[in-house]
Design a protein around this motif. Structure first.
Motif, short mmCIF file in Angstrom:
data_model
loop_
_atom_site.label_atom_id
_atom_site.label_comp_id
_atom_site.label_asym_id
_atom_site.label_seq_id
_atom_site.Cartn_x
_atom_site.Cartn_y
_atom_site.Cartn_z
N PHE A 254 65.46 75.69 54.26
CA PHE A 254 65.51 74.65 53.23
C PHE A 254 66.47 75.08 52.11
O PHE A 254 66.43 76.23 51.68
CB PHE A 254 64.12 74.40 52.63
CG PHE A 254 63.27 73.48 53.45
CD1 PHE A 254 63.55 72.13 53.51
CD2 PHE A 254 62.19 73.97 54.17
CE1 PHE A 254 62.76 71.27 54.27
CE2 PHE A 254 61.40 73.12 54.95
CZ PHE A 254 61.70 71.77 54.99
N ALA A 255 67.29 74.15 51.66
CA ALA A 255 68.18 74.44 50.52
C ALA A 255 67.31 74.80 49.32
O ALA A 255 66.40 74.04 48.97
CB ALA A 255 69.03 73.21 50.22
N LEU B 15 54.46 76.27 56.32
CA LEU B 15 55.14 75.98 57.58
C LEU B 15 55.77 77.24 58.17
O LEU B 15 55.82 77.41 59.39
CB LEU B 15 56.19 74.88 57.37
CG LEU B 15 55.57 73.48 57.24
CD1 LEU B 15 56.54 72.51 56.58
CD2 LEU B 15 55.14 72.96 58.61
N GLN C 50 56.33 74.81 52.11
CA GLN C 50 57.36 75.52 52.88
C GLN C 50 56.79 76.84 53.44
O GLN C 50 56.96 77.14 54.63
CB GLN C 50 58.57 75.81 51.99
CG GLN C 50 59.66 76.60 52.71
CD GLN C 50 60.76 77.09 51.77
OE1 GLN C 50 60.55 77.21 50.56
NE2 GLN C 50 61.93 77.37 52.32
N ALA D 72 64.01 76.21 60.69
CA ALA D 72 64.20 75.04 59.81
C ALA D 72 63.47 75.24 58.49
O ALA D 72 64.00 74.92 57.42
CB ALA D 72 63.70 73.77 60.51
N ALA D 73 62.26 75.78 58.55
CA ALA D 73 61.46 75.98 57.33
C ALA D 73 62.09 77.05 56.44
O ALA D 73 62.06 76.95 55.22
CB ALA D 73 60.03 76.36 57.69
N ALA E 260 58.48 76.70 68.12
CA ALA E 260 57.98 77.43 66.95
C ALA E 260 59.12 78.16 66.24
O ALA E 260 59.22 78.13 65.01
CB ALA E 260 56.88 78.40 67.35
N ASN F 57 61.37 75.64 64.49
CA ASN F 57 60.77 75.13 63.26
C ASN F 57 60.69 76.20 62.17
O ASN F 57 60.81 75.90 60.98
CB ASN F 57 59.38 74.55 63.56
CG ASN F 57 59.47 73.23 64.30
OD1 ASN F 57 60.54 72.62 64.37
ND2 ASN F 57 58.35 72.78 64.86
#
Lengths: 159, 159
Positions: B80-81, B44, B41, B76-77, B70, B73
């Motif tokens: 993360f839960a 990323l 994680q 999104a990174a 970018a 993403n």
């Protein structure tokens, strides 16, 4: 008005240069970083699939909250925008550690569909995983199928 | 009706056992996998911040499409839960490679706020990155600050 015009102009030029221009302007270091980032993405996909798979197989106790979080994260990992990760020129043989087949770029539409299959399967899993163990188990097939299909078509042999 | 009842019952039991019970039922292998997934994680996050930072510094050419991807993403990174990744018992010293401070669990609220700061900064960056280079540059500060603040408070020294 001015802003709208600028965004339109950028949109057109960006569409023309796409990822190829970006990759070409980059160093070997950037290509290697992209490959490593893809591996990190795959690791997060595998990790979260593993949590769900462990519960499905009865190796770990079913936990609705954890299963939901795993499915949510699997979906997030599957959904990364491909543009930053799958840079042209980073196929197997061109960059150390890469197992990306050239078909990822020559058949970009098929590759995007293959990625989308995991996005869809993992999106369905978010609700299933939180419902009960039977629903979680029923959702595993589509996830495994999506992983396997993409690897069959777009991942090369071990380096 | 039956389904609603089941979900409620699962929701309550899941809230009570939370991540602690899950971690306790797991092996050293699972703890190590969680630490490795966190590193993926972070990789990323770093990779996508690096793409934006490279453009901000003029090391690479500004590309609105790539910058937007970018930032998307990165968001999104960052999002993360945390439940699957920050398992109790995986702090620095307990698991090889971990640099997670115990404060992540003893001050879970503060840690969640620190994670949220990057989610917010990266969400703002999605639009900024696609607007123009000045807007992208202006958004970098909040991202760097979020990274640094979380590392200062919740990441231990190098192993």
């Amino acid at each position: 008005m001015h802003l709208t015009k600028s965004i339109t102009a950028i949109g057109i030029s960006a569409a023309l240069i796409a990822t190829a221009g970006f990759a070409a302007s980059h160093s070997e270091k950037a290509a290697s970083a992209a490959v490593n980032a893809r591996h990190a993405q795959m690791q997060l996909i595998a990790y979260h699939t593993g949590i769900l798979g462990g519960m499905a197989k009865g190796e770990t106790e079913y936990n609705a909250e954890m299963a939901t979080a795993a499915a949510t994260n699997l979906n997030a990992a599957a959904g990364f925008a491909p543009g930053t990760l799958w840079l042209e020129g980073t196929e197997q043989g061109a960059v150390e550690g890469s197992r990306a087949k050239a078909e990822i770029w020559s058949d970009a539409e098929g590759f995007n569909e293959a990625l989308m299959a995991l996005e869809t399967a993992s999106a369905d899993m978010i609700e299933a995983a939180g419902t009960d163990l039977d629903a979680l188990r029923a959702g595993m097939g589509a996830i495994g199928k999506a992983c396997g299909a993409c690897h069959d078509d777009y991942r090369g042999p071990k380096n």
